[in-house]
Design an enzyme around this catalytic site. Structure first.
Site, PDB file in Angstrom:
ATOM      1  N   GLN A 167      35.254  35.495  41.047  1.00 50.70           N
ATOM      2  CA  GLN A 167      33.793  36.137  42.208  1.00 50.70           C
ATOM      3  C   GLN A 167      34.740  36.365  43.380  1.00 50.70           C
ATOM      4  O   GLN A 167      34.748  36.125  44.477  1.00 50.70           O
ATOM      5  CB  GLN A 167      32.909  34.807  42.228  1.00 50.70           C
ATOM      6  CG  GLN A 167      32.301  33.785  41.005  1.00 50.70           C
ATOM      7  CD  GLN A 167      31.761  32.655  42.359  1.00 50.70           C
ATOM      8  OE1 GLN A 167      30.634  33.584  43.071  1.00 50.70           O
ATOM      9  NE2 GLN A 167      30.630  31.531  40.810  1.00 50.70           N
ATOM     10  N   HIS A 220      43.575  34.445  40.606  1.00 53.62           N
ATOM     11  CA  HIS A 220      42.933  35.263  39.445  1.00 53.62           C
ATOM     12  C   HIS A 220      43.135  36.749  39.780  1.00 53.62           C
ATOM     13  O   HIS A 220      43.083  38.038  38.545  1.00 53.62           O
ATOM     14  CB  HIS A 220      41.452  34.762  39.188  1.00 53.62           C
ATOM     15  CG  HIS A 220      40.534  35.222  38.027  1.00 53.62           C
ATOM     16  ND1 HIS A 220      40.559  35.117  36.892  1.00 53.62           N
ATOM     17  CD2 HIS A 220      39.792  36.208  37.960  1.00 53.62           C
ATOM     18  CE1 HIS A 220      40.268  35.736  36.242  1.00 53.62           C
ATOM     19  NE2 HIS A 220      39.303  36.123  36.514  1.00 53.62           N
ATOM     20  N   LYS A 224      38.475  42.519  23.944  1.00 52.40           N
ATOM     21  CA  LYS A 224      36.504  41.603  23.787  1.00 52.40           C
ATOM     22  C   LYS A 224      36.082  41.975  24.119  1.00 52.40           C
ATOM     23  O   LYS A 224      36.135  43.619  25.444  1.00 52.40           O
ATOM     24  CB  LYS A 224      37.511  39.897  24.484  1.00 52.40           C
ATOM     25  CG  LYS A 224      37.487  40.237  26.317  1.00 52.40           C
ATOM     26  CD  LYS A 224      37.917  38.963  26.409  1.00 52.40           C
ATOM     27  CE  LYS A 224      37.603  38.985  28.015  1.00 52.40           C
ATOM     28  NZ  LYS A 224      37.777  37.807  28.801  1.00 52.40           N
ATOM     29  N   GLY A 276      36.558  29.566  25.783  1.00 51.98           N
ATOM     30  CA  GLY A 276      36.277  29.909  24.234  1.00 51.98           C
ATOM     31  C   GLY A 276      36.868  31.238  24.394  1.00 51.98           C
ATOM     32  O   GLY A 276      37.070  31.750  23.441  1.00 51.98           O
TER      33      GLY A 276
END
EC number: 2.7.6.1
Length: 326
Positions: free
Chosen positions: A105, A138, A201, A236
């Site tokens: 975030q 990240h 993706k 996933g």
């Protein structure tokens, strides 16, 4: 004479929260120090109590806590521990966060959303942290969220050297699972001398962890593909990317990630995947059901890297020099 001189030497003290004690012990062993005994427990209503069993007055204090599940509890414990060090008259407080919570975030995608990664940085600074030491954020921009020095460590040398020693490099292709990881994947290519491929993706913005893979950009047919990412949460994205590589003729797929979050359906997805090996570091504890039953998971220790960086900080050395070869 207008002042007083002291002859005392600098003193390092190493503290740990309760989130990942195994990593803390490894880092302490690498540093050649002991973890300061700490009394910590939860009250019946969930409040956390912390008290150190040794004086921290005038010491350079290093506090390690990885933000694993339950993430909010361990972040709160870390803030309380920082505050305790500040009130114990620590000379400096370096917070070691192997996995930085809320790092995903880091920006607003749509209106009325928080930037929670900035909030976590503000909380640590307000609590009393002077310096932040972390591993593979990240996004790099999070370094600017903390109002103080940030030492951003990389697991790339550890992971890439392990993979490079296992496979025939002439058949190796480094694969980014999305456009956001291309820069990191490119560093892998430079280190291993391998070509780059990208899995394109599209993520459903209204459904968390919902990913649809579209196409593979680059040559992967007959190649051993190493998928590189910073973290694997539910699995996933990475398992869908691996399926796309196999569908395009990849001979084998190895997955590497610094942080093995591995929550929710990750265990089943990893077990059922055709990926031959998942390689993580121990910035987070591996869930018991996976570490005990899945032999294709390999966990490498990040403790030597963290310890070297902490020693450089304590000795007023250069953390950057640890990664100059990149």
């Amino acid at each position: 004479m207008t002042g007083i001189k002291t002859t005392g030497e600098k003193k390092m003290m190493f503290f740990s929260g309760r989130a990942h004690p195994e990593l803390a012990e490894e880092v302490a062993q690498q540093l050649g120090v002991g973890v300061v005994p700490t009394k910590a427990f939860d009250f019946a209503n969930g409040e956390i109590y912390v008290r150190y069993q040794e004086s921290a007055r005038g010491a350079d204090c290093f506090l390690i806590q990885s933000h694993t599940a339950p993430i909010n509890k361990w972040i709160m414990e870390q803030l309380i521990m920082i505050d305790a060090l500040k009130r114990a008259s620590a000379r400096s407080i370096t917070v070691i966060v192997p996995f930085y919570g809320y790092a995903r975030q880091d920006k607003k995608h749509r209106g009325r959303e928080p930037i929670s990664a900035r909030l976590v940085a503000d909380l640590m600074r307000t609590a009393g942290a002077d310096r932040l030491l972390t591993v593979d954020l990240h996004t790099d921009q999070i370094q600017g969220f903390f109002d103080g020095p940030v030492d951003h460590l990389f697991a790339l040398p550890l992971l890439a050297d392990y993979v490079g020693a296992k496979v025939d490099r002439s058949k190796l292709t480094v694969v980014s699972p999305d456009a956001g990881r291309v820069r990191v994947a490119d560093r892998w290519c430079d280190r291993l001398g391998a070509p780059l491929a990208i899995v394109h993706k599209r993520r459903d913005k209204d459904v968390a962890n919902q990913v649809t893979v579209h196409e593979v950009v680059g040559e992967v047919k007959g190649r051993v593909c190493v998928l590189v990412d910073d973290m694997i949460d539910t699995g996933g994205t990475i398992c869908a990317a691996a399926d796309a590589l196999f569908a395009h003729g990849a001979e084998d797929v190895i997955v590497t990630a610094t942080h093995g979050v591995l929550s929710g359906p990750a265990a089943d997805r990893l077990k059922n995947s055709k990926v031959s090996e998942f390689v993580f570091t121990n910035t987070l504890p591996t869930p018991g059901e996976l570490s005990e039953s899945l032999d294709k998971i390999k966990v490498l220790s990040i403790a030597p890297t963290i310890a070297r960086a902490a020693r450089e900080v304590f000795e007023d050395g250069s953390v950057t020099s640890l990664f100059d070869e990149q």
